[in-house]
Write a protein that holds these residues in place. Structure first.
Motif, PDB file in Angstrom:
ATOM      1  N   PHE A  41      78.170  74.307  63.490  1.00  0.00           N
ATOM      2  CA  PHE A  41      77.298  74.668  64.594  1.00  0.00           C
ATOM      3  C   PHE A  41      76.997  76.164  64.658  1.00  0.00           C
ATOM      4  O   PHE A  41      76.122  76.583  65.407  1.00  0.00           O
ATOM      5  N   ALA A  42      77.710  76.962  63.878  1.00  0.00           N
ATOM      6  CA  ALA A  42      77.499  78.401  63.911  1.00  0.00           C
ATOM      7  C   ALA A  42      76.166  78.774  63.276  1.00  0.00           C
ATOM      8  O   ALA A  42      75.710  78.134  62.322  1.00  0.00           O
ATOM      9  N   LEU A  43      75.527  79.807  63.805  1.00  0.00           N
ATOM     10  CA  LEU A  43      74.318  80.324  63.186  1.00  0.00           C
ATOM     11  C   LEU A  43      74.670  81.042  61.886  1.00  0.00           C
ATOM     12  O   LEU A  43      75.815  81.469  61.681  1.00  0.00           O
ATOM     13  N   ASP A  44      73.683  81.191  61.020  1.00  0.00           N
ATOM     14  CA  ASP A  44      73.925  81.842  59.735  1.00  0.00           C
ATOM     15  C   ASP A  44      74.073  83.353  59.860  1.00  0.00           C
ATOM     16  O   ASP A  44      74.417  84.025  58.882  1.00  0.00           O
ATOM     17  N   ARG A  45      73.827  83.874  61.051  1.00  0.00           N
ATOM     18  CA  ARG A  45      74.097  85.293  61.318  1.00  0.00           C
ATOM     19  C   ARG A  45      75.025  85.391  62.530  1.00  0.00           C
ATOM     20  O   ARG A  45      74.698  84.899  63.618  1.00  0.00           O
ATOM     21  N   GLN A 119      74.906  76.830  70.780  1.00  0.00           N
ATOM     22  CA  GLN A 119      74.740  76.246  69.452  1.00  0.00           C
ATOM     23  C   GLN A 119      75.010  74.730  69.440  1.00  0.00           C
ATOM     24  O   GLN A 119      74.841  74.080  68.422  1.00  0.00           O
ATOM     25  N   GLY A 120      75.477  74.174  70.556  1.00  0.00           N
ATOM     26  CA  GLY A 120      75.653  72.735  70.662  1.00  0.00           C
ATOM     27  C   GLY A 120      77.049  72.225  70.379  1.00  0.00           C
ATOM     28  O   GLY A 120      77.279  71.012  70.395  1.00  0.00           O
ATOM     29  N   TRP A 121      78.017  73.119  70.151  1.00  0.00           N
ATOM     30  CA  TRP A 121      79.352  72.660  69.758  1.00  0.00           C
ATOM     31  C   TRP A 121      80.050  71.908  70.891  1.00  0.00           C
ATOM     32  O   TRP A 121      80.550  70.796  70.702  1.00  0.00           O
ATOM     33  N   SER A 122      80.080  72.497  72.096  1.00  0.00           N
ATOM     34  CA  SER A 122      80.732  71.819  73.219  1.00  0.00           C
ATOM     35  C   SER A 122      80.038  70.506  73.550  1.00  0.00           C
ATOM     36  O   SER A 122      80.685  69.501  73.870  1.00  0.00           O
ATOM     37  N   CYS A 123      78.720  70.509  73.467  1.00  0.00           N
ATOM     38  CA  CYS A 123      77.942  69.291  73.698  1.00  0.00           C
ATOM     39  C   CYS A 123      78.356  68.206  72.703  1.00  0.00           C
ATOM     40  O   CYS A 123      78.567  67.045  73.075  1.00  0.00           O
ATOM     41  N   ALA A 124      78.493  68.588  71.436  1.00  0.00           N
ATOM     42  CA  ALA A 124      78.873  67.627  70.398  1.00  0.00           C
ATOM     43  C   ALA A 124      80.269  67.076  70.639  1.00  0.00           C
ATOM     44  O   ALA A 124      80.509  65.871  70.485  1.00  0.00           O
ATOM     45  N   LEU A 125      81.202  67.942  71.002  1.00  0.00           N
ATOM     46  CA  LEU A 125      82.577  67.502  71.245  1.00  0.00           C
ATOM     47  C   LEU A 125      82.628  66.524  72.427  1.00  0.00           C
ATOM     48  O   LEU A 125      83.333  65.503  72.376  1.00  0.00           O
ATOM     49  N   ALA A 126      81.867  66.832  73.482  1.00  0.00           N
ATOM     50  CA  ALA A 126      81.829  65.926  74.640  1.00  0.00           C
ATOM     51  C   ALA A 126      81.247  64.573  74.240  1.00  0.00           C
ATOM     52  O   ALA A 126      81.742  63.512  74.651  1.00  0.00           O
ATOM     53  N   LEU A 144      67.294  78.746  70.860  1.00  0.00           N
ATOM     54  CA  LEU A 144      68.650  78.213  70.755  1.00  0.00           C
ATOM     55  C   LEU A 144      68.653  76.696  70.926  1.00  0.00           C
ATOM     56  O   LEU A 144      69.385  75.985  70.224  1.00  0.00           O
ATOM     57  N   ALA A 145      67.844  76.192  71.857  1.00  0.00           N
ATOM     58  CA  ALA A 145      67.786  74.750  72.066  1.00  0.00           C
ATOM     59  C   ALA A 145      67.323  74.034  70.800  1.00  0.00           C
ATOM     60  O   ALA A 145      67.881  72.997  70.410  1.00  0.00           O
ATOM     61  N   ALA A 146      66.313  74.588  70.126  1.00  0.00           N
ATOM     62  CA  ALA A 146      65.812  73.967  68.901  1.00  0.00           C
ATOM     63  C   ALA A 146      66.871  73.982  67.804  1.00  0.00           C
ATOM     64  O   ALA A 146      67.059  72.985  67.086  1.00  0.00           O
ATOM     65  N   LEU A 147      67.587  75.099  67.672  1.00  0.00           N
ATOM     66  CA  LEU A 147      68.644  75.190  66.668  1.00  0.00           C
ATOM     67  C   LEU A 147      69.780  74.216  66.972  1.00  0.00           C
ATOM     68  O   LEU A 147      70.339  73.588  66.065  1.00  0.00           O
ATOM     69  N   ALA A 148      70.119  74.094  68.254  1.00  0.00           N
ATOM     70  CA  ALA A 148      71.187  73.154  68.634  1.00  0.00           C
ATOM     71  C   ALA A 148      70.787  71.722  68.299  1.00  0.00           C
ATOM     72  O   ALA A 148      71.611  70.943  67.807  1.00  0.00           O
ATOM     73  N   ARG A 149      69.534  71.359  68.554  1.00  0.00           N
ATOM     74  CA  ARG A 149      69.075  70.011  68.211  1.00  0.00           C
ATOM     75  C   ARG A 149      69.244  69.756  66.708  1.00  0.00           C
ATOM     76  O   ARG A 149      69.693  68.681  66.295  1.00  0.00           O
ATOM     77  N   GLN A 150      68.882  70.739  65.901  1.00  0.00           N
ATOM     78  CA  GLN A 150      69.006  70.592  64.452  1.00  0.00           C
ATOM     79  C   GLN A 150      70.461  70.352  64.044  1.00  0.00           C
ATOM     80  O   GLN A 150      70.762  69.479  63.225  1.00  0.00           O
ATOM     81  N   ARG A 151      71.360  71.125  64.624  1.00  0.00           N
ATOM     82  CA  ARG A 151      72.769  71.009  64.260  1.00  0.00           C
ATOM     83  C   ARG A 151      73.380  69.699  64.750  1.00  0.00           C
ATOM     84  O   ARG A 151      74.191  69.083  64.063  1.00  0.00           O
ATOM     85  N   LEU A 152      73.002  69.275  65.930  1.00  0.00           N
ATOM     86  CA  LEU A 152      73.490  67.993  66.437  1.00  0.00           C
ATOM     87  C   LEU A 152      73.002  66.837  65.561  1.00  0.00           C
ATOM     88  O   LEU A 152      73.772  65.929  65.233  1.00  0.00           O
ATOM     89  N   THR A 153      71.740  66.897  65.181  1.00  0.00           N
ATOM     90  CA  THR A 153      71.196  65.848  64.315  1.00  0.00           C
ATOM     91  C   THR A 153      71.901  65.838  62.964  1.00  0.00           C
ATOM     92  O   THR A 153      72.282  64.773  62.449  1.00  0.00           O
ATOM     93  N   ALA A 154      72.090  67.032  62.388  1.00  0.00           N
ATOM     94  CA  ALA A 154      72.755  67.122  61.091  1.00  0.00           C
ATOM     95  C   ALA A 154      74.184  66.600  61.152  1.00  0.00           C
ATOM     96  O   ALA A 154      74.695  66.049  60.173  1.00  0.00           O
ATOM     97  N   ALA A 155      74.829  66.759  62.304  1.00  0.00           N
ATOM     98  CA  ALA A 155      76.203  66.297  62.469  1.00  0.00           C
ATOM     99  C   ALA A 155      76.277  64.823  62.875  1.00  0.00           C
ATOM    100  O   ALA A 155      77.385  64.281  63.021  1.00  0.00           O
ATOM    101  N   GLY A 156      75.135  64.192  63.062  1.00  0.00           N
ATOM    102  CA  GLY A 156      75.120  62.791  63.451  1.00  0.00           C
ATOM    103  C   GLY A 156      75.486  62.532  64.892  1.00  0.00           C
ATOM    104  O   GLY A 156      75.972  61.447  65.240  1.00  0.00           O
TER     105      GLY A 156
END
Length: 373
Positions: A41-45, A119-126, A144-156
């Motif tokens: 979920f971390a950004l590349d920077r 980045q969506g990490w807490s959301c994913a854990l919940a 940030l919302a768009a990036l979080a959506r991408q990461r959540l989708t990638a993580a299933g």
């Protein structure tokens, strides 16, 4: 790089165990953090403080430095966004994330409003705990919302992310069984109470230090609960807790209005977090900075506006108090210190908060001991 990250995940899990950061009542958290690792979920920077400014760490050009920052330890947050030279978003410290989600008392089937997606990490854990489609998260920053959506989708992960200001607007889908905020507020928006079910639980970072778990009353009109632990979070971007003006700016170039000797050793102000929390309760807008020199601990206090104080150690266990501005914020701090001693040095866990439509107040040990809003 993949093997290196696997090793770092294992090191973090071991460090969490060693320092007792895995909550005994929520064993699911260790499984969830293994299934949904921080690096997914971390950004590349990321950004590292070099003593003068925040400098970037790019995953592509410095993968080891990036991983070092991301997996610095259980109590280390990773800054993911800097705005005007100051952090504006981060991946919270793993131990604090675990503590807050444990305080939320999540169960499978709960509906959850996650406020401040980041980045969506807490959301994913919940969502890992509650189940697909039961978590909706709001984020004020569209990018940030768009990036979080991408990461959540990638993580299933099946969780919704909406753009919006969670401080004043609840998403559709309520009332919610649980509400989890990831940015700090000094006063709980009453809309959070209205968005929760009676008996529901709201966990949020309170001001500049600590987090609280509220339980909504059976009639849905109020909520009350205890401080759960210490932790520092990014402030509400639309609220009064945004990064305050620095001490040097508040003090200016003029001399103090008053000066006197204070018969106190300032060491507890630097090292005793029970005292620091008591000061935070009594003088919530006070920013307290400490430092050491050959004479002992010194302290600088300001309100981010126009009042300041400096406590300068003399080397004999006492200090000189200098103050300026319209209020005597140094005296306010010392009064809070004395009151903390009179109250038998309470810990953060001795405090609680109650919220009603009319007001919010802080209490000590029991709700009837009202310390004011």
């Amino acid at each position: 790089m993949t093997d290196d990250l696997v090793g770092r995940r294992e090191q973090l899990a071991a460090a969490m165990k060693q320092c007792g950061a895995w909550p005994a009542d929520s064993p699911w958290l260790r499984e969830a953090m293994a299934a949904l690792p921080r690096d997914a979920f971390a950004l590349d920077r990321l950004w590292r403080w070099d003593g003068h400014a925040y400098v970037p760490l790019d995953r592509a050009t410095d993968p080891a430095g990036w991983a070092d920052e991301l997996y610095a330890g259980p109590d280390a947050a990773a800054v993911t966004q800097v705005t005007d030279g100051l952090p504006s978003s981060s991946l919270s410290a793993p131990a604090v994330v675990a503590d807050m989600l444990d305080s939320l008392r999540l169960e499978p089937g709960h509906t959850v409003w996650d406020i401040g997606t980041g980045q969506g990490w807490s959301c994913a854990l919940a969502a890992w705990r509650t189940g697909p489609g039961l978590v909706v998260s709001t984020e004020i920053d569209e990018e940030l919302a768009a990036l979080a959506r991408q990461r959540l989708t990638a993580a299933g992960v099946d969780a919704g992310v909406l753009v919006g200001n969670g401080t004043d607007t609840a998403p559709p889908g309520g009332p919610f069984d649980r509400i989890h905020a990831t940015y700090a507020v000094e006063t709980v928006p009453y809309g959070w109470i209205e968005a929760a079910r009676p008996g529901g639980r709201i966990v949020y970072p309170w001001g500049r230090l600590g987090h609280v778990a509220l339980t909504v009353a059976a009639d849905g009109r109020s909520a009350s609960g205890w401080v759960q632990g210490l932790g520092q979070f990014m402030a509400d971007r639309s609220g009064p807790l945004r990064a305050p003006t620095g001490y040097t700016t508040v003090r200016g170039t003029g001399g103090p209005d008053t000066e006197r000797v204070v018969e106190r050793d300032l060491l507890p102000l630097a090292d005793n977090w029970d005292l620091r929390f008591a000061v935070r309760v009594a003088v919530p807008d006070a920013v307290v900075i400490t430092g050491r020199d050959e004479d002992g601990v010194n302290a600088w206090i300001h309100d981010g506006n126009a009042s300041w104080a400096a406590l300068s150690a003399r080397g004999d266990g006492n200090a000189v108090l200098f103050q300026g501005g319209p209020r005597r914020i140094g005296d306010e701090l010392l009064t809070a210190w004395s009151q903390w001693e009179v109250n038998d040095r309470p810990t953060p866990y001795d405090y609680g908060v109650t919220v009603t439509p009319e007001r919010q107040w802080v209490w000590l040990r029991e709700p009837s001991l009202d310390l004011g809003s």
